[in-house]
Design an enzyme around this catalytic site. Sequence first.
Site, PDB file in Angstrom:
ATOM      1  N   ASP A 131       0.933  -1.268  -0.102  1.00 15.16           N
ATOM      2  CA  ASP A 131      -0.001  -0.074   0.027  1.00 15.16           C
ATOM      3  C   ASP A 131       0.950   1.235  -0.092  1.00 15.16           C
ATOM      4  O   ASP A 131       1.793   1.398   0.789  1.00 15.16           O
ATOM      5  CB  ASP A 131      -0.777   0.169   1.473  1.00 15.16           C
ATOM      6  N   TYR A 181     -11.762  14.117  -6.829  1.00 12.24           N
ATOM      7  CA  TYR A 181     -10.710  13.329  -7.420  1.00 12.24           C
ATOM      8  C   TYR A 181      -9.557  14.083  -8.133  1.00 12.24           C
ATOM      9  O   TYR A 181      -8.417  13.947  -7.936  1.00 12.24           O
ATOM     10  CB  TYR A 181     -11.417  12.120  -8.412  1.00 12.24           C
ATOM     11  N   HIS A 182     -10.217  14.884  -8.901  1.00 10.82           N
ATOM     12  CA  HIS A 182      -9.286  15.727  -9.968  1.00 10.82           C
ATOM     13  C   HIS A 182      -8.557  16.516  -8.794  1.00 10.82           C
ATOM     14  O   HIS A 182      -7.378  17.066  -9.060  1.00 10.82           O
ATOM     15  CB  HIS A 182      -9.961  16.464 -11.170  1.00 10.82           C
ATOM     16  N   GLN A 231      -2.800  13.081 -18.019  1.00 19.78           N
ATOM     17  CA  GLN A 231      -3.292  12.329 -19.107  1.00 19.78           C
ATOM     18  C   GLN A 231      -4.692  12.600 -19.327  1.00 19.78           C
ATOM     19  O   GLN A 231      -5.277  13.112 -18.419  1.00 19.78           O
ATOM     20  CB  GLN A 231      -3.122  10.952 -18.641  1.00 19.78           C
ATOM     21  N   THR A 275      -3.549  14.320 -14.645  1.00 19.02           N
ATOM     22  CA  THR A 275      -4.694  14.533 -15.408  1.00 19.02           C
ATOM     23  C   THR A 275      -5.314  15.776 -16.094  1.00 19.02           C
ATOM     24  O   THR A 275      -4.897  16.763 -15.389  1.00 19.02           O
ATOM     25  CB  THR A 275      -6.112  13.814 -14.634  1.00 19.02           C
ATOM     26  N   LYS A 280      -5.327  15.320  -7.591  1.00 20.16           N
ATOM     27  CA  LYS A 280      -4.140  15.132  -8.473  1.00 20.16           C
ATOM     28  C   LYS A 280      -3.649  16.765  -8.578  1.00 20.16           C
ATOM     29  O   LYS A 280      -2.419  16.740  -8.705  1.00 20.16           O
ATOM     30  CB  LYS A 280      -4.691  15.167 -10.031  1.00 20.16           C
ATOM     31  N   SER A 316     -13.772  17.698  -9.754  1.00 19.37           N
ATOM     32  CA  SER A 316     -14.227  16.789  -8.828  1.00 19.37           C
ATOM     33  C   SER A 316     -13.173  16.623  -7.978  1.00 19.37           C
ATOM     34  O   SER A 316     -12.002  17.354  -8.025  1.00 19.37           O
ATOM     35  CB  SER A 316     -14.371  15.583  -9.494  1.00 19.37           C
TER      36      SER A 316
HETATM   37  P1  NAD Z   1      -7.100   1.392 -12.013  1.00 23.54           P
HETATM   38  O1  NAD Z   1      -8.037   1.757 -11.027  1.00 23.54           O
HETATM   39  O2  NAD Z   1      -7.277   0.589 -13.129  1.00 23.54           O
HETATM   40  O3  NAD Z   1      -5.533   1.211 -11.559  1.00 23.54           O
HETATM   41  C1  NAD Z   1      -4.873   1.914 -10.395  1.00 23.54           C
HETATM   42  C2  NAD Z   1      -4.453   0.730  -9.705  1.00 23.54           C
HETATM   43  O4  NAD Z   1      -3.629   1.472  -8.653  1.00 23.54           O
HETATM   44  C3  NAD Z   1      -5.389  -0.320  -9.176  1.00 23.54           C
HETATM   45  O5  NAD Z   1      -4.628  -1.615  -9.544  1.00 23.54           O
HETATM   46  C4  NAD Z   1      -5.341  -0.131  -7.615  1.00 23.54           C
HETATM   47  O6  NAD Z   1      -5.266  -1.147  -6.577  1.00 23.54           O
HETATM   48  C5  NAD Z   1      -3.759   0.572  -7.316  1.00 23.54           C
HETATM   49  N1  NAD Z   1      -3.876   1.460  -5.975  1.00 23.54           N
HETATM   50  C6  NAD Z   1      -4.628   2.494  -5.708  1.00 23.54           C
HETATM   51  N2  NAD Z   1      -4.395   3.107  -4.557  1.00 23.54           N
HETATM   52  C7  NAD Z   1      -3.127   2.237  -4.216  1.00 23.54           C
HETATM   53  C8  NAD Z   1      -2.386   2.319  -2.933  1.00 23.54           C
HETATM   54  N3  NAD Z   1      -2.721   3.143  -2.256  1.00 23.54           N
HETATM   55  N4  NAD Z   1      -1.489   1.624  -2.849  1.00 23.54           N
HETATM   56  C9  NAD Z   1      -1.198   0.558  -3.962  1.00 23.54           C
HETATM   57  N5  NAD Z   1      -1.920   0.207  -4.916  1.00 23.54           N
HETATM   58  C10 NAD Z   1      -3.065   1.221  -5.102  1.00 23.54           C
HETATM   59  O7  NAD Z   1      -6.717   3.143 -12.890  1.00 23.54           O
HETATM   60  P2  NAD Z   1      -6.110   3.354 -14.082  1.00 23.54           P
HETATM   61  O8  NAD Z   1      -7.263   3.577 -15.190  1.00 23.54           O
HETATM   62  O9  NAD Z   1      -5.241   2.090 -14.495  1.00 23.54           O
HETATM   63  O10 NAD Z   1      -5.454   4.672 -13.772  1.00 23.54           O
HETATM   64  C11 NAD Z   1      -3.993   4.605 -13.457  1.00 23.54           C
HETATM   65  C12 NAD Z   1      -3.590   5.952 -13.213  1.00 23.54           C
HETATM   66  O11 NAD Z   1      -3.663   7.073 -14.252  1.00 23.54           O
HETATM   67  C13 NAD Z   1      -4.475   6.770 -11.961  1.00 23.54           C
HETATM   68  O12 NAD Z   1      -3.588   7.668 -11.426  1.00 23.54           O
HETATM   69  C14 NAD Z   1      -5.324   7.827 -12.896  1.00 23.54           C
HETATM   70  O13 NAD Z   1      -5.628   8.858 -12.054  1.00 23.54           O
HETATM   71  C15 NAD Z   1      -4.552   8.024 -14.010  1.00 23.54           C
HETATM   72  N6  NAD Z   1      -5.383   8.353 -15.349  1.00 23.54           N
HETATM   73  C16 NAD Z   1      -6.189   7.244 -15.675  1.00 23.54           C
HETATM   74  C17 NAD Z   1      -6.986   7.711 -16.759  1.00 23.54           C
HETATM   75  C18 NAD Z   1      -7.972   6.691 -17.584  1.00 23.54           C
HETATM   76  O14 NAD Z   1      -8.936   7.070 -18.289  1.00 23.54           O
HETATM   77  N7  NAD Z   1      -7.919   5.702 -16.914  1.00 23.54           N
HETATM   78  C19 NAD Z   1      -6.807   8.995 -17.457  1.00 23.54           C
HETATM   79  C20 NAD Z   1      -6.041   9.727 -16.887  1.00 23.54           C
HETATM   80  C21 NAD Z   1      -5.355   9.606 -15.984  1.00 23.54           C
HETATM   81  N1  USQ Z   2     -19.516  11.347 -19.802  1.00 22.22           N
HETATM   82  C1  USQ Z   2     -20.667  11.260 -20.700  1.00 22.22           C
HETATM   83  N2  USQ Z   2     -21.426   9.917 -20.585  1.00 22.22           N
HETATM   84  C2  USQ Z   2     -20.767   8.816 -20.004  1.00 22.22           C
HETATM   85  C3  USQ Z   2     -19.433   9.214 -19.075  1.00 22.22           C
HETATM   86  C4  USQ Z   2     -19.052  10.472 -19.130  1.00 22.22           C
HETATM   87  O1  USQ Z   2     -21.150  12.090 -21.341  1.00 22.22           O
HETATM   88  O2  USQ Z   2     -21.494   7.950 -19.869  1.00 22.22           O
HETATM   89  C5  USQ Z   2     -18.828  12.761 -19.794  1.00 22.22           C
HETATM   90  C6  USQ Z   2     -18.690  13.382 -18.400  1.00 22.22           C
HETATM   91  O3  USQ Z   2     -19.800  14.123 -18.022  1.00 22.22           O
HETATM   92  C7  USQ Z   2     -17.472  14.327 -18.802  1.00 22.22           C
HETATM   93  C8  USQ Z   2     -16.536  13.313 -19.846  1.00 22.22           C
HETATM   94  O4  USQ Z   2     -17.630  12.477 -20.333  1.00 22.22           O
HETATM   95  O5  USQ Z   2     -17.687  15.395 -19.237  1.00 22.22           O
HETATM   96  C9  USQ Z   2     -15.510  12.764 -19.345  1.00 22.22           C
HETATM   97  O6  USQ Z   2     -15.807  11.834 -18.344  1.00 22.22           O
HETATM   98  P1  USQ Z   2     -15.156  10.235 -17.967  1.00 22.22           P
HETATM   99  O7  USQ Z   2     -15.985   9.692 -17.084  1.00 22.22           O
HETATM  100  O8  USQ Z   2     -14.882   9.812 -19.333  1.00 22.22           O
HETATM  101  O9  USQ Z   2     -13.957  10.921 -17.406  1.00 22.22           O
HETATM  102  P2  USQ Z   2     -13.254  11.737 -16.393  1.00 22.22           P
HETATM  103  O10 USQ Z   2     -14.323  11.802 -15.205  1.00 22.22           O
HETATM  104  O11 USQ Z   2     -12.807  12.974 -16.559  1.00 22.22           O
HETATM  105  O12 USQ Z   2     -12.096  10.613 -15.483  1.00 22.22           O
HETATM  106  C10 USQ Z   2     -11.317   9.849 -16.475  1.00 22.22           C
HETATM  107  C11 USQ Z   2     -10.777   8.893 -15.687  1.00 22.22           C
HETATM  108  C12 USQ Z   2      -9.789   9.801 -14.752  1.00 22.22           C
HETATM  109  C13 USQ Z   2      -8.788  10.633 -15.692  1.00 22.22           C
HETATM  110  C14 USQ Z   2      -9.722  11.485 -16.630  1.00 22.22           C
HETATM  111  C15 USQ Z   2      -8.849  12.401 -17.707  1.00 22.22           C
HETATM  112  O13 USQ Z   2     -11.488   8.081 -14.901  1.00 22.22           O
HETATM  113  O14 USQ Z   2      -8.797   8.980 -13.994  1.00 22.22           O
HETATM  114  O15 USQ Z   2      -8.050  11.670 -14.833  1.00 22.22           O
HETATM  115  O16 USQ Z   2     -10.508  10.651 -17.189  1.00 22.22           O
HETATM  116  S1  USQ Z   2      -9.570  13.900 -17.767  1.00 22.22           S
HETATM  117  O17 USQ Z   2     -10.932  13.778 -18.034  1.00 22.22           O
HETATM  118  O18 USQ Z   2      -8.822  14.536 -18.934  1.00 22.22           O
HETATM  119  O19 USQ Z   2      -9.246  14.623 -16.819  1.00 22.22           O
END
Ligand code: NAD
Ligand code: USQ
Length: 382
Positions: free
Chosen positions: A74, A181-182, A208, A144, A185, A179
């Site tokens: 963790d 979450y955001h 990303q 992000t 970051k 949010s």
């Molecule tokens: P995910 O939930 O699939 O993977 C995250 C992994 O991190 C999980 O396996 C989880 O168990 C592990 N984790 C979380 N907290 C932990 C902790 N305290 N210690 C050890 N492990 C831990 O998410 P993902 O989609 O692979 O995203 C990975 C990263 O990329 C995240 O930081 C996310 O914010 C970023 N990101 C994702 C997206 C997307 O669209 N998926 C877009 C932009 C940024």
């Molecule tokens: N949205 C829809 N319909 C859906 C799902 C989402 O219209 O069914 C809209 C949302 O309202 C939002 C946009 O699509 O305006 C993006 O939402 P999303 O759920 O696809 O993505 P987001 O919540 O922004 O989060 C995801 C990942 C996060 C990452 C982020 C990148 O879960 O880990 O950080 O994408 S970014 O969007 O550039 O911040």
Amino acid sequence: MRILIAGGDGFCGWPTALYLSKKGHDIAVLDNGIRRQWDEELHIHSLTPIATFEERVAAWQGHAGGTFTAYNVDMCDYDALAHAVSDFAPDAFVHFAEQRSAPFSMIDREHAVLTQTNNVVGTLNLLYILKEVAPDCHLIKLGTMGEYGTPNIDIEEGYITISHNGREDTLPYPKQPPSIYHLSKVHDSHNIMFACRAWNLRATDLNQGVVYGVQTDETKVETALSNRMDYDQIFGTALNRFCVEAAAGHPLTVYGAGGQTRGFIHIEDTVRCIELAALNPAKRGEFRVFNQFTEEFSVFDLAKMVERVARDLGLNPEIQHVQNPRVELEQHYYHAAHTRLLELGLKPHLLNDSVIRGIIEAALAEKARIRTDIIMPTVTWS
Ligand code: NAD
Ligand code: USQ
């Protein structure tokens, strides 16, 4: 290189680990399995069946180009994380290990606190460990694009030059995250920037965009290596969700007007961006920011593309404008710079009909497992 990938059991981390391993690097994957636990607690699941962490690590051993080890740790457990970093001695630490869902962070106060505690404390622990144990290690941190929000001016890569009262400075780009979450970051970014300045660490913050696609060349090698595919209202993201919805015969869930424009990137490019960042490290004391996406789309335009490709596949999709559960602009200016990874050599996999068809077909292959009861949004911002 010796590369430690935290969050190595997740959607982005697992294919990144396999890709870098195939390239011959010595890889350690670190994860505490918390995401699998959250799936169980929320009664959601990956559409693609996924092997356990231990099974998939064992399944890759025969394919690895260098050493391939795993740590069940963790990020918030300082001693265990310090041990893993000292033991593996990475040249680069890739940090994916966070709670990454905006809706998860907005469920209630507990989930908001959990998200910020998990993310901010995990990253802060890591910064202290790098300072004390591995000051030369390059931190590659997943941020992000959402950190910037949707300002009415062009978004730059991390910094903006501002003239004010006759003086000029290059300063961190303003942050307006949408949010809890955001926001986590943004807090991470500030902490990392401070650590680079005060402790001479080196870091790359990868802002990303939304990731789409499912499998990579490596995760396709055998079923035990399959990547996860999220489509539920909490962890599912826009384009992948639309493809699963089309496969399920569920309306495509455009939230509100659908003019929300975001940066998007294919999972195949995510893994290459990490490689490029690792091979071209930041300098000691440098905090650099790359915007990691390849194209911008509005969610309505994406839904229209999925609708068209789904029709070609003989499906009968329809777009539904769902009441927006989020507080966000639904029509806005959006133009973000994303040249730094291209300058390092990224060759983008752009979105086209064949990519969308592949995602819909991946969903159709698991159609019997699709649960339409976890698709519609119930978590609201207000
Ligand atoms: P995910 O939930 O699939 O993977 C995250 C992994 O991190 C999980 O396996 C989880 O168990 C592990 N984790 C979380 N907290 C932990 C902790 N305290 N210690 C050890 N492990 C831990 O998410 P993902 O989609 O692979 O995203 C990975 C990263 O990329 C995240 O930081 C996310 O914010 C970023 N990101 C994702 C997206 C997307 O669209 N998926 C877009 C932009 C940024
Ligand atoms: N949205 C829809 N319909 C859906 C799902 C989402 O219209 O069914 C809209 C949302 O309202 C939002 C946009 O699509 O305006 C993006 O939402 P999303 O759920 O696809 O993505 P987001 O919540 O922004 O989060 C995801 C990942 C996060 C990452 C982020 C990148 O879960 O880990 O950080 O994408 S970014 O969007 O550039 O911040």
